[in-house]
Design an enzyme around this catalytic site. Structure first.
Site, PDB file in Angstrom:
ATOM      1  N   SER A 138       0.822  -1.201   0.000  1.00 59.89           N
ATOM      2  CA  SER A 138       0.000   0.000   0.000  1.00 59.89           C
ATOM      3  C   SER A 138       0.861   1.258   0.000  1.00 59.89           C
ATOM      4  O   SER A 138       1.627   1.499  -0.915  1.00 59.89           O
ATOM      5  CB  SER A 138      -0.964  -0.038   1.189  1.00 59.89           C
ATOM      6  OG  SER A 138      -1.862   1.049   1.154  1.00 59.89           O
ATOM      7  N   ASP A 167      -3.486   6.384  -3.006  1.00 58.58           N
ATOM      8  CA  ASP A 167      -2.339   5.787  -2.326  1.00 58.58           C
ATOM      9  C   ASP A 167      -1.706   4.740  -3.240  1.00 58.58           C
ATOM     10  O   ASP A 167      -2.103   4.568  -4.394  1.00 58.58           O
ATOM     11  CB  ASP A 167      -2.731   5.216  -0.965  1.00 58.58           C
ATOM     12  CG  ASP A 167      -3.711   4.051  -1.046  1.00 58.58           C
ATOM     13  OD1 ASP A 167      -4.294   3.833  -2.128  1.00 58.58           O
ATOM     14  OD2 ASP A 167      -3.895   3.350  -0.030  1.00 58.58           O
ATOM     15  N   ASP A 217      -1.563   1.447  -3.618  1.00 57.38           N
ATOM     16  CA  ASP A 217      -2.327   0.378  -4.279  1.00 57.38           C
ATOM     17  C   ASP A 217      -3.675   0.874  -4.766  1.00 57.38           C
ATOM     18  O   ASP A 217      -4.513   0.085  -5.212  1.00 57.38           O
ATOM     19  CB  ASP A 217      -2.484  -0.832  -3.366  1.00 57.38           C
ATOM     20  CG  ASP A 217      -3.207  -0.527  -2.062  1.00 57.38           C
ATOM     21  OD1 ASP A 217      -3.213   0.643  -1.637  1.00 57.38           O
ATOM     22  OD2 ASP A 217      -3.748  -1.468  -1.445  1.00 57.38           O
ATOM     23  N   ASP A 250      -6.415   1.950  -3.490  1.00 50.68           N
ATOM     24  CA  ASP A 250      -7.722   1.612  -2.924  1.00 50.68           C
ATOM     25  C   ASP A 250      -8.286   2.758  -2.088  1.00 50.68           C
ATOM     26  O   ASP A 250      -9.444   2.724  -1.681  1.00 50.68           O
ATOM     27  CB  ASP A 250      -7.680   0.312  -2.121  1.00 50.68           C
ATOM     28  CG  ASP A 250      -6.747   0.380  -0.920  1.00 50.68           C
ATOM     29  OD1 ASP A 250      -5.967   1.344  -0.796  1.00 50.68           O
ATOM     30  OD2 ASP A 250      -6.778  -0.567  -0.102  1.00 50.68           O
TER      31      ASP A 250
END
Length: 491
Positions: free
Chosen positions: A114, A263, A265, A267
């Site tokens: 992440s 961010d 990743d 999500d």
């Protein structure tokens, strides 16, 4: 596929203890998470999670970190050694993996750390249908079996599983467009800061024409779209205000209608208005929640909206004032996902900019939340700042972290300071995910939550009040108590 083996007594595995968290796997590569460990986790995932699915296969995706492809290959080896097939979809956002898990009805594994720095990597796992895997929903058993496989080796199943590759990016983009159609909205200039993360792949596919879909007529201004897991421009963590500075400046310079920041990743999504001012995730939760509520009302249903306890009091007030039902939950994606499913909630939002949708298998997707904001703005005759103001009636501190030597002593100082008001019934205290002190039914209206970090000697403070003067007074008073006699630092 062989029968799932009985779980052995948990072998001592300091390496797995360090990297298997409550809801995911995360650690330094290769010191904590290496390919041998990924292989053992893959084998255990096949036995524990895939064994319970009606189709013995696993879908795997990864982010742009340099270590991700090798870890994915090792994990896939472990899965196939245990006789389970693998579908690799390559580079994807985490919500892209959830789309694959949901649309294919398969358990999945997403390799990402992440927003963490480049030297980290990790795994987010899910059951078929994008249902979360956490400590109480399979991850503890995966850890136990992986420890045994690390210690004793992985037994090979006959026949071994196979590996196939699929590209689902266009399908993912097409699916999101069916949920929030953007064709027909007024022309808008949209600045998107991907932070060198996976939104550099997905934003152009969903909002542009990179996946071969129709042009939506949006004027996209890309920032840091190059996929680079070293994050050369800034950390891919928009929760930190310093990482929004470039986006804010570009929105103003470009005279754009809106800025979006994702961010690593992709999500989570943060929103900046036309003045370069951040729009709080609570305001986005209220905006999107009310839109989903109206869709439910039009279908003759009462909508349930989930929010965590750190979101603004405006969220439940607006939801309930519009005829919906607001349900509060603890901070953390596993709690809100579980509550979403249990309540059949149409939408859920967190102060950390995770947004969850029933239409997206109760999973979180920052891109879908961004599309709701774009559609709302495209239909409005006012700028985003004016639109957001409707959903931001109160003043909030944001989350403030204090590093203290004795967390319990600091909490006790705060409790003692408010003890007379608590005894008199003027202030209420609730022990739900930390301590929540409430003075909301009287004037002046305020509340604050003080909660401990699970992993560090930190206290996290969130304050909200009827106006900025009251918020600052409560914020500074509580922080003084928390940091009294401490060599404290804060974010």
């Amino acid at each position: 596929m062989p029968d799932s083996p009985e779980l052995p007594d948990s072998p001592d595995s300091p390496r797995l203890d360090a990297i298997v968290k409550a809801y995911d796997v995360r650690g330094l590569v290769p010191d904590e998470l290496d390919e041998d460990t990924a292989r053992a986790l893959g084998a255990a995932f096949a036995d524990v999670i895939a064994a319970t699915a009606h189709k013995p296969a696993v879908v795997i995706a990864h982010d742009m970190r340099a270590t991700s492809p090798g870890l994915v290959t090792a994990f896939a080896d472990g899965v196939t050694w245990r006789g389970v097939d693998v579908i690799r979809i390559g580079l994807a956002s985490t919500d892209g993996l959830y789309f694959a898990s949901g649309s294919l009805d398969l358990p999945g594994a997403m390799f990402t750390a992440s927003h963490n720095p480049a030297q980290y990597n990790g795994i987010k796992m899910c059951h078929a249908g994008a249902r979360p895997v956490g400590r109480d929903t399979g991850l503890a058993d995966v850890k136990t079996l992986a420890a045994a496989y690390l210690a004793e080796g992985i037994p090979a199943a006959e026949p071994a599983g196979t590996v196939t590759e699929r590209d689902l990016l266009a399908d993912y983009a097409r699916h999101l467009r069916t949920l929030v159609p953007l064709d027909g909205v007024r022309p808008m200039k949209v600045v998107i800061d991907a932070g060198n993360g996976m939104a550099g792949l997905t934003a152009g596919a969903v909002l542009g024409t990179e996946a071969g879909l129709d042009d939506l007529g949006l004027d996209l201004v890309p920032m840091y779209f190059e996929l680079d897991g070293t994050f050369p421009n800034h950390e891919a963590n928009p929760l930190e205000p310093k990482n929004l500075i470039d986006l804010q400046a570009t929105v103003v310079a470009e005279q754009a209608d809106i800025g979006l920041a994702f961010d690593g990743d992709a999500d989570r999504c943060f929103v900046v208005d036309e003045r370069g001012v951040s729009v709080s995730p609570s305001a986005i939760t209220a905006l999107v929640g009310l839109r989903e509520l109206e869709k439910e009302k039009a279908a003759g249903r009462t909508a349930t909206i989930i929010h965590n306890l750190i979101t603004s009091r405006a969220v439940p007030e607006l939801v309930e004032g519009s005829g919906g039902r607001a349900v509060r939950t603890r901070v953390g994606h596993s709690f809100i996902k579980a509550e979403m499913a249990a309540e059949d909630a149409v939408f859920g939002g967190e102060h950390s900019a995770h947004y969850y949708f029933r239409d997206f298998w109760f999973a979180d997707t920052g891109m879908l939340a961004a599309m709701h904001v774009l559609q709302a703005l495209g239909e409005a005759d006012v700028p985003l700042s004016a639109l957001a103001e409707i959903y931001t009636p109160y003043s909030a501190s944001g989350e403030i972290n204090s590093r203290v030597a004795d967390v319990d002593a600091a909490r006790e100082r705060v409790l003692q300071a408010f003890s007379d008001d608590i005894d008199a019934g003027v202030v209420t205290v609730e022990e739900f995910d930390g301590l929540t002190f409430t003075h909301w039914d009287q004037t002046p209206r305020w509340w604050f939550n003080l909660r401990s970090s699970n992993t560090e000697p930190l206290l996290r403070l969130n304050v909200e009040a009827q106006d900025s003067d009251i918020m600052i007074k409560i914020r500074d008073g509580v922080l003084a108590l928390v940091r009294e006699g401490e060599e404290a630092t804060h974010d």
